[in-house]
Write a protein that holds these residues in place. Structure first.
Motif, PDB file in Angstrom:
ATOM      1  N   VAL A   1       0.834  -1.204   0.000  1.00 47.35           N
ATOM      2  CA  VAL A   1       0.000   0.000   0.000  1.00 47.35           C
ATOM      3  C   VAL A   1       0.871   1.258   0.000  1.00 47.35           C
ATOM      4  O   VAL A   1       0.661   2.205  -0.776  1.00 47.35           O
ATOM      5  N   LEU A   2       1.855   1.280   0.864  1.00 48.35           N
ATOM      6  CA  LEU A   2       2.744   2.444   0.937  1.00 48.35           C
ATOM      7  C   LEU A   2       3.567   2.608  -0.331  1.00 48.35           C
ATOM      8  O   LEU A   2       3.829   3.732  -0.783  1.00 48.35           O
ATOM      9  N   SER A   3       3.996   1.493  -0.929  1.00 48.12           N
ATOM     10  CA  SER A   3       4.755   1.566  -2.174  1.00 48.12           C
ATOM     11  C   SER A   3       3.903   2.137  -3.307  1.00 48.12           C
ATOM     12  O   SER A   3       4.378   2.917  -4.130  1.00 48.12           O
ATOM     13  N   THR A   4       2.617   1.758  -3.328  1.00 50.55           N
ATOM     14  CA  THR A   4       1.715   2.301  -4.346  1.00 50.55           C
ATOM     15  C   THR A   4       1.529   3.809  -4.159  1.00 50.55           C
ATOM     16  O   THR A   4       1.558   4.587  -5.122  1.00 50.55           O
ATOM     17  N   MET A   5       1.362   4.236  -2.916  1.00 49.66           N
ATOM     18  CA  MET A   5       1.213   5.663  -2.652  1.00 49.66           C
ATOM     19  C   MET A   5       2.491   6.434  -2.997  1.00 49.66           C
ATOM     20  O   MET A   5       2.440   7.547  -3.549  1.00 49.66           O
TER      21      MET A   5
ATOM     22  N   GLY B   1       6.753   9.491  -6.887  1.00 50.05           N
ATOM     23  CA  GLY B   1       7.558   8.978  -7.991  1.00 50.05           C
ATOM     24  C   GLY B   1       8.309   7.738  -7.581  1.00 50.05           C
ATOM     25  O   GLY B   1       8.813   7.623  -6.454  1.00 50.05           O
ATOM     26  N   LEU B   2       8.391   6.770  -8.492  1.00 48.28           N
ATOM     27  CA  LEU B   2       9.029   5.492  -8.183  1.00 48.28           C
ATOM     28  C   LEU B   2       9.654   4.921  -9.440  1.00 48.28           C
ATOM     29  O   LEU B   2       9.064   4.966 -10.525  1.00 48.28           O
ATOM     30  N   TYR B   3      10.866   4.406  -9.287  1.00 51.01           N
ATOM     31  CA  TYR B   3      11.574   3.778 -10.407  1.00 51.01           C
ATOM     32  C   TYR B   3      10.930   2.432 -10.712  1.00 51.01           C
ATOM     33  O   TYR B   3      10.726   1.605  -9.821  1.00 51.01           O
ATOM     34  N   ALA B   4      10.602   2.202 -12.003  1.00 52.97           N
ATOM     35  CA  ALA B   4       9.916   0.965 -12.388  1.00 52.97           C
ATOM     36  C   ALA B   4      10.829   0.019 -13.160  1.00 52.97           C
ATOM     37  O   ALA B   4      10.990  -1.142 -12.790  1.00 52.97           O
TER      38      ALA B   4
ATOM     39  N   MET C   1      10.036   5.954 -14.874  1.00 51.19           N
ATOM     40  CA  MET C   1       9.571   6.439 -13.576  1.00 51.19           C
ATOM     41  C   MET C   1       8.056   6.589 -13.637  1.00 51.19           C
ATOM     42  O   MET C   1       7.511   7.126 -14.605  1.00 51.19           O
ATOM     43  N   ILE C   2       7.377   6.094 -12.618  1.00 50.83           N
ATOM     44  CA  ILE C   2       5.917   6.239 -12.557  1.00 50.83           C
ATOM     45  C   ILE C   2       5.561   7.326 -11.556  1.00 50.83           C
ATOM     46  O   ILE C   2       6.211   7.485 -10.519  1.00 50.83           O
ATOM     47  N   GLU C   3       4.536   8.109 -11.865  1.00 47.43           N
ATOM     48  CA  GLU C   3       4.073   9.164 -10.973  1.00 47.43           C
ATOM     49  C   GLU C   3       2.711   9.631 -11.457  1.00 47.43           C
ATOM     50  O   GLU C   3       2.470   9.743 -12.671  1.00 47.43           O
ATOM     51  N   GLY C   4       1.823   9.918 -10.528  1.00 52.14           N
ATOM     52  CA  GLY C   4       0.506  10.405 -10.895  1.00 52.14           C
ATOM     53  C   GLY C   4       0.557  11.835 -11.417  1.00 52.14           C
ATOM     54  O   GLY C   4       1.482  12.589 -11.090  1.00 52.14           O
TER      55      GLY C   4
ATOM     56  N   VAL D   1      -0.632  15.831 -11.864  1.00 49.71           N
ATOM     57  CA  VAL D   1      -0.780  16.839 -10.814  1.00 49.71           C
ATOM     58  C   VAL D   1      -2.203  16.867 -10.255  1.00 49.71           C
ATOM     59  O   VAL D   1      -2.419  16.970  -9.048  1.00 49.71           O
ATOM     60  N   GLU D   2      -3.191  16.748 -11.135  1.00 54.59           N
ATOM     61  CA  GLU D   2      -4.581  16.829 -10.684  1.00 54.59           C
ATOM     62  C   GLU D   2      -4.931  15.717  -9.711  1.00 54.59           C
ATOM     63  O   GLU D   2      -5.698  15.904  -8.764  1.00 54.59           O
ATOM     64  N   SER D   3      -4.370  14.528  -9.913  1.00 59.82           N
ATOM     65  CA  SER D   3      -4.692  13.393  -9.042  1.00 59.82           C
ATOM     66  C   SER D   3      -4.034  13.498  -7.679  1.00 59.82           C
ATOM     67  O   SER D   3      -4.380  12.741  -6.768  1.00 59.82           O
ATOM     68  N   ARG D   4      -3.096  14.435  -7.534  1.00 62.66           N
ATOM     69  CA  ARG D   4      -2.371  14.562  -6.260  1.00 62.66           C
ATOM     70  C   ARG D   4      -2.706  15.843  -5.514  1.00 62.66           C
ATOM     71  O   ARG D   4      -2.062  16.181  -4.545  1.00 62.66           O
ATOM     72  N   MET D   5      -3.712  16.553  -5.976  1.00 60.71           N
ATOM     73  CA  MET D   5      -4.030  17.839  -5.375  1.00 60.71           C
ATOM     74  C   MET D   5      -4.795  17.719  -4.054  1.00 60.71           C
ATOM     75  O   MET D   5      -4.579  18.497  -3.124  1.00 60.71           O
ATOM     76  N   THR D   6      -5.683  16.743  -3.941  1.00 59.49           N
ATOM     77  CA  THR D   6      -6.522  16.597  -2.757  1.00 59.49           C
ATOM     78  C   THR D   6      -6.454  15.160  -2.245  1.00 59.49           C
ATOM     79  O   THR D   6      -6.060  14.231  -2.973  1.00 59.49           O
ATOM     80  N   LYS D   7      -6.899  14.983  -0.993  1.00 59.75           N
ATOM     81  CA  LYS D   7      -6.868  13.647  -0.408  1.00 59.75           C
ATOM     82  C   LYS D   7      -7.950  12.744  -0.994  1.00 59.75           C
ATOM     83  O   LYS D   7      -7.861  11.522  -0.856  1.00 59.75           O
ATOM     84  N   GLU D   8      -8.957  13.338  -1.654  1.00 54.48           N
ATOM     85  CA  GLU D   8      -9.972  12.505  -2.304  1.00 54.48           C
ATOM     86  C   GLU D   8      -9.393  11.726  -3.472  1.00 54.48           C
ATOM     87  O   GLU D   8      -9.999  10.765  -3.966  1.00 54.48           O
TER      88      GLU D   8
END
Length: 440
Positions: free
Chosen positions: A111-115, A121-124, A137-140, A142-149
């Protein structure tokens, strides 16, 4: 928020930025100039690191740092003392429900690795293309990381398929430092200190040391970092360099004149030129920095050269039997034109440097002002002071070691000269006697 400004008129620009942003209460604004040596430091000010050697509470450490900064800001040498450290930085604490993870067939690490992958950002993996190796490198976005929702749109693999991350974690709003720095294995807070107009970094460093003795309690210390650390370590060698310059000039002249007293006529005339360098530096609003110190070392050699010329010519006339006073006056008169011509040529050549502009103008102007002031005032005063010093120290020298004149230094030549004078006088007497006899 950080502003990087050009070193040209840096302190004035920084003061203007602080004045215009003083009414902004919702942001911490830090303005500082770039370092003098790129890559050697983070800013152009004095870099100080406070250390908590007690291992105590971070909030207490921050309060001590704030008291220290307030005391520094009251010093006239300091324009602004600040820190980017914030112990109340808004954050979210992630609480993972371990039992729920195990029940769903996953682990808290997954779970923490996915977050981490989506938010940090995480090396794949790697892939080859065009003969080169590229990292994936994987990373979400900007819009998906703006809020806790956004956690509901991030999925983690479980035994029953994919499940959203927010099923396994809970976020709690907390406040704390964004990061905790370590220096020499101690908890530390980095400070940035900007010297005030008309003050050098050396004076700012001295102010930092004095305030630290007064304000830092037992168990708390400080260290310099970056370019300031190198400057503090080498500051003790500056005075040694000037002392060595004077000593070498004195020893070389002692060997030349075969005297330990007469070289003082040259050495004691140098401070007048150095005083001129300090006068011009303060007059044009510059500080006592490395550029001025380079000018001072250069002036020691040039002013010594001018004084040596006067002393050498005066000593030569003294050895011919001339009185000390008149030999000093004639020696100064004989070298007046060469000294004025060489000094004025140097001064005129340095005037463009004194009023330089563009990149590096501060260093060029300081170097030019110190050199011009030292040569102008030093050369003007040396013409009068060196003959006076020569009279004093030559008189003292002859009190201990009587001067040997040129005819005394070579007895054989003096004897031959006496014989020649006696023979010439005898011949003249004989010729005069013959003339008298013929007239009778």
């Amino acid at each position: 928020m950080r502003f990087f400004v050009n070193p040209t008129e840096a302190n004035s620009v920084l003061g203007m930025i602080y004045k215009q942003t003083a009414n902004i209460k919702d942001a911490q604004i830090l303005a500082f100039g770039p370092p003098m040596i790129p890559g050697f430091s983070a800013n152009n000010g004095v870099a100080v690191t406070l250390e908590d050697k007690t291992g105590g509470n971070l909030n207490k450490f921050f309060n001590i740092a704030q008291d220290y900064l307030k005391a520094l800001n009251k010093r006239p040498e300091i324009q602004k003392a600040m820190t980017s450290y914030n112990p109340d930085y808004p954050q979210y604490m992630v609480d993972v429900d371990v039992a729920k993870c195990i029940q769903a067939g996953t682990t808290p690490a997954a779970v923490l690795s996915t977050m981490q992958g989506y938010y940090g950002g995480l090396y794949a993996s790697n892939f080859n293309a065009y003969g080169k190796l590229f990292r994936v490198m994987i990373e979400g976005n900007v819009e998906s990381r703006m809020t806790k929702e956004g956690l509901s749109n991030i999925y983690v693999r479980t035994s029953d398929g994919m499940s959203p991350v927010n099923e396994f974690v809970k976020l709690h709003r907390v406040y704390g430092p964004s990061n905790i720095n370590r220096f020499n294995l101690f908890t530390s807070i980095n400070l940035t200190i900007t010297p005030n107009n008309g003050y050098s970094t050396g004076q700012a460093i001295k102010a930092v040391q004095e305030v630290a003795k007064q304000k830092l309690p037992t168990g708390y210390g400080y260290e310099f970092s970056g370019l300031t650390r190198s400057e503090a370590e080498s500051s003790n060698s500056t005075a040694l360099i000037f002392v060595l310059c004077i000593v070498f000039v004195y020893l070389i002249l002692s060997a030349q004149y075969e005297s330990y007293i007469l070289p003082l006529a040259v050495v004691l005339s140098i401070p007048f030129g150095l005083a001129g360098a300090f006068i011009f530096t303060n007059l044009f609003g510059h500080s006592n920095d490395i550029y001025m110190q380079i000018s001072l070392i250069m002036l020691i050699g040039l002013l010594s050269k001018n004084a040596i010329l006067i002393v050498q010519f005066a000593l030569e006339r003294r050895k011919t039997g001339m009185a000390i006073k008149y030999s000093a006056i004639l020696g100064a008169g004989a070298r007046l034109r060469p000294i004025l011509m060489t000094s004025l040529a140097m001064i005129i050549g340095l005037i463009p440097l004194m009023f330089a502009s563009g990149v590096g103008r501060n260093g060029n102007q300081t170097l030019g002002a110190a050199a011009v002031g030292g040569m102008l005032i030093g050369s003007a005063i040396q013409i009068f002071i060196v003959p006076a010093l020569f009279c004093i120290f030559q008189w003292l020298q002859e009190k201990f070691t009587p001067l040997k004149f040129e005819d005394e230094e070579n007895p054989e030549a003096a004897a031959e000269l006496a014989q020649y004078a006696h023979a010439k006088k005898t011949q003249e007497t004989y010729v005069n006697q013959l003339d008298k006899d013929e007239n009778k």
